[in-house]
Scaffold this motif. Structure first.
Motif, PDB file in Angstrom:
ATOM      1  N   GLN A 163       0.846  -1.179   0.000  1.00 47.56           N
ATOM      2  CA  GLN A 163       0.000   0.000   0.000  1.00 47.56           C
ATOM      3  C   GLN A 163       0.889   1.240   0.000  1.00 47.56           C
ATOM      4  O   GLN A 163       2.055   1.189   0.372  1.00 47.56           O
ATOM      5  CB  GLN A 163      -0.908   0.020   1.206  1.00 47.56           C
ATOM      6  N   ASP A 164       0.271   2.356  -0.404  1.00 41.70           N
ATOM      7  CA  ASP A 164       1.042   3.591  -0.544  1.00 41.70           C
ATOM      8  C   ASP A 164       1.056   4.344   0.788  1.00 41.70           C
ATOM      9  O   ASP A 164       0.264   5.253   1.014  1.00 41.70           O
ATOM     10  CB  ASP A 164       0.427   4.443  -1.651  1.00 41.70           C
ATOM     11  N   ASP A 165       1.969   3.953   1.658  1.00 41.31           N
ATOM     12  CA  ASP A 165       2.040   4.564   2.986  1.00 41.31           C
ATOM     13  C   ASP A 165       2.453   6.025   2.916  1.00 41.31           C
ATOM     14  O   ASP A 165       1.942   6.858   3.663  1.00 41.31           O
ATOM     15  CB  ASP A 165       3.040   3.790   3.860  1.00 41.31           C
ATOM     16  N   ASN A 167       2.083   8.395   0.489  1.00 42.02           N
ATOM     17  CA  ASN A 167       1.036   9.323   0.059  1.00 42.02           C
ATOM     18  C   ASN A 167      -0.152   9.355   1.015  1.00 42.02           C
ATOM     19  O   ASN A 167      -0.784  10.388   1.190  1.00 42.02           O
ATOM     20  CB  ASN A 167       0.578   8.991  -1.365  1.00 42.02           C
ATOM     21  N   GLY A 168      -0.454   8.222   1.641  1.00 45.25           N
ATOM     22  CA  GLY A 168      -1.523   8.196   2.638  1.00 45.25           C
ATOM     23  C   GLY A 168      -1.205   9.150   3.779  1.00 45.25           C
ATOM     24  O   GLY A 168      -2.035   9.971   4.177  1.00 45.25           O
ATOM     25  N   GLU A 171      -1.277  12.860   2.592  1.00 45.20           N
ATOM     26  CA  GLU A 171      -2.641  13.355   2.421  1.00 45.20           C
ATOM     27  C   GLU A 171      -3.312  13.621   3.773  1.00 45.20           C
ATOM     28  O   GLU A 171      -3.998  14.621   3.971  1.00 45.20           O
ATOM     29  CB  GLU A 171      -3.450  12.328   1.625  1.00 45.20           C
ATOM     30  N   GLU A 295      -6.827   1.702   5.005  1.00 49.32           N
ATOM     31  CA  GLU A 295      -5.862   0.865   4.303  1.00 49.32           C
ATOM     32  C   GLU A 295      -6.604  -0.079   3.356  1.00 49.32           C
ATOM     33  O   GLU A 295      -7.649  -0.611   3.702  1.00 49.32           O
ATOM     34  CB  GLU A 295      -5.045   0.050   5.311  1.00 49.32           C
ATOM     35  N   PHE A 324      -1.323  -0.141  -3.839  1.00 51.14           N
ATOM     36  CA  PHE A 324      -2.676   0.401  -3.715  1.00 51.14           C
ATOM     37  C   PHE A 324      -2.658   1.683  -2.886  1.00 51.14           C
ATOM     38  O   PHE A 324      -1.960   1.757  -1.872  1.00 51.14           O
ATOM     39  CB  PHE A 324      -3.600  -0.599  -3.022  1.00 51.14           C
ATOM     40  N   PRO A 325      -3.434   2.691  -3.282  1.00 50.63           N
ATOM     41  CA  PRO A 325      -3.492   3.919  -2.482  1.00 50.63           C
ATOM     42  C   PRO A 325      -4.356   3.736  -1.232  1.00 50.63           C
ATOM     43  O   PRO A 325      -5.237   2.878  -1.199  1.00 50.63           O
ATOM     44  CB  PRO A 325      -4.158   4.915  -3.437  1.00 50.63           C
ATOM     45  N   GLY A 326      -4.087   4.555  -0.192  1.00 47.27           N
ATOM     46  CA  GLY A 326      -4.990   4.651   0.944  1.00 47.27           C
ATOM     47  C   GLY A 326      -6.133   5.587   0.595  1.00 47.27           C
ATOM     48  O   GLY A 326      -6.175   6.162  -0.490  1.00 47.27           O
ATOM     49  N   ARG A 327      -7.075   5.735   1.528  1.00 43.97           N
ATOM     50  CA  ARG A 327      -8.220   6.593   1.235  1.00 43.97           C
ATOM     51  C   ARG A 327      -8.573   7.372   2.508  1.00 43.97           C
ATOM     52  O   ARG A 327      -8.832   6.777   3.551  1.00 43.97           O
ATOM     53  CB  ARG A 327      -9.403   5.720   0.796  1.00 43.97           C
TER      54      ARG A 327
END
Lengths: 338, 338
Positions: A163-165, A167-168, A171, A295, A324-327
């Motif tokens: 996962q994209d820690d 950028n999460g 953001e 996540e 995968f990106p976080g949200r």
């Protein structure tokens, strides 16, 4: 005790990497003919036997997948497992779980005792300070594909799902800044873990982009439990220059911090903004509800298993890396006026 | 496809129970000599082979224990696993987890594909509507001991470790009554499960003891999720004669009910008392905090594994049944004045 010849011995004799030996034995696309022949010769010379601990040859159609991971008792990993199960079951595979409790020794013991004759493939999230790369290469040399997820091994050629820690975290911290918080602290995980570093970097870069000062005492490394979050928040409240917001490395730490602040009568949101990471069910239950970065655990589980099934059924399938990106999920804990 | 002879075939030919055949083959203390000889003769005649799906003989010192259970993604089972791990690791055993997702078909598939040559024993919590008794007997006939925990098989002679659901429920409901609640509803689990029945009986007996009326519409059977609890509470709020307290079969249902009541502005404790069952971490996080009956999950895990290790190391160890009590934890949700 008789010592078995492993691919490490072959690598040492030829002065090439364990990974190259593993790939040569598997006859993958990226090993040249000459190297492959040298490896096969040395393997014959040393009397190397594949299936180091097995009583027979790998069947390749046992329809069992083994999952090796640090924990199953937290929301993140149990959701990943749910995703793995969904894909495995849809395709007629059973899964078998091995839990390392984040211990490198237990991880080694598990790998060395795998019943590889009754396994078609392996999904692995490595222990902190894992010392098992050569052992994983050995498993792959035996024709058992491995896909790494979440806590991956950097210098191994295999499919990886993460996962994209960074950028999460970026953001999440930027969200706090946009909501008027300026003195943002970060209660982080253990310093050695890759994802701790990535989330820390996301925090630092977001602060730097917005020209906000970062105080050293606002960054605390500790464990992942609610209790750790409580203690970290206690330390922050003792700072001369108190932060006005906290970015926690996970929801459990965030919730520990919230409970400490609530017990001191500090208004969460209004006085101190808080944001977590995970989207644990508790983040919705606590009051005020916790803003968090969700996540993509289910996606990570599903994708890892999908990739593994491709490796199982197609010998020449190229390893892939998927991120995968976080949200961001905005709730009450990061809003000043509510 | 070749069909293997199983102990079921031997039992049918001799017109005796599968369990007796299993015990005769294992030479346990409670099978008489004559029966044992008849079983061995028939086994030879039918060409019965132990280790129905195995490639070799059971080693008895693989130091691997398999755990088969319905779920790992809830707090109860993941805590049981923690207890099992503690004892296994202290004694130099690895554990391997198989998850049935509460499906009897998956359970059968798992048992029939167990790598029993690399297992020393089995810990099992059966799926709802499990159809696997004969398969478990077959495993035991192969010299692999089984200990059942939580969701046990009633008519099998094996060690069993359970919790006292009846008395836990009774004590919880009596606590509500002693705190002045009189119109107590029960939002229960699926009707077919043994522990649903035991908790329901505890509820009914506590109400009856205190001569309180039980309305049929106050007893709702549904699933175990937070969403189920929300829906159940919604139904209760539509009753002509509204209850003044709710006993939920687990904490997730209780929390779902609390969130529904909170969204309607109903004061929990004061207007409607609530009590759960489990002691899930969320029960402490939610506000007001949730009174609950703590399940002895860690004890159940530890004891199950201890008993299994005894069965593994001592062939003539008598099966035991152990029942652990629950423990009432009083918090805010069941107190009228706070």
């Amino acid at each position: 005790m008789k010592r078995f010849i492993t691919i490490k011995d072959i690598a040492r004799e030829l002065n090439i990497s364990v990974s190259t030996v593993s790939r040569a034995l598997r006859d993958t696309y990226d090993v040249n003919k000459e190297t492959r022949e040298r490896v096969l010769e040395m393997a014959a010379k040393l009397n190397y036997k594949p299936n180091f601990n097995a009583t027979g040859l790998a069947k390749r159609n046992s329809h069992n997948i083994a999952v090796i991971l640090p924990f199953i008792t937290n929301y993140y990993f149990s959701t990943v497992i749910t995703g793995i199960q969904e894909v495995a079951y849809e395709n007629g595979y059973n899964i078998v779980l091995y839990v390392t409790n984040d211990s490198p020794d237990r991880e080694l013991s598990i790998i060395d005792n795998l019943p590889i004759t009754s396994l078609d493939g392996l999904l692995v999230s490595v222990a902190s300070n894992s010392d098992a790369i050569d052992h994983f290469e050995e498993v792959m040399a035996n024709g058992i594909p491995i896909v790494f997820f979440d806590r991956v091994v950097n210098n191994m050629e295999a499919s990886k799902v993460m996962q994209d820690d960074y950028n999460g975290a970026f953001e999440g911290v930027e969200h706090l800044i946009n909501n008027g918080y300026k003195k943002i602290a970060h209660i982080a995980g253990p310093i050695g873990l890759t994802f701790t570093q990535n989330r820390l970097k996301g925090y630092i870069d977001a602060m730097t982009k917005h020209q906000l000062p970062i105080h050293e005492e606002w960054i605390i490394h500790s464990g992942f439990s609610q209790e750790d979050g409580k203690k970290d928040a206690e330390k922050l409240m003792e700072c001369k220059d108190k932060p006005d917001a906290i970015f926690a490395a996970n929801d459990r730490k965030a919730i520990g911090a919230m409970m400490l602040l609530k017990s001191k009568g500090i208004a969460i949101g209004k006085e101190i903004g808080i944001i977590g990471f995970t989207n644990d069910p508790s983040s919705e239950i606590i009051s005020p509800s916790l803003t968090t970065i969700a996540e993509p655990a289910l996606d990570i589980g599903r994708k890892s298993c999908e990739l593994l099934l491709k490796h199982i059924t197609k010998t020449y399938f190229h390893p892939q890396e998927v991120v995968f990106p976080g949200r961001l999920i905005v709730r009450e804990s990061s809003v000043k006026e509510s």
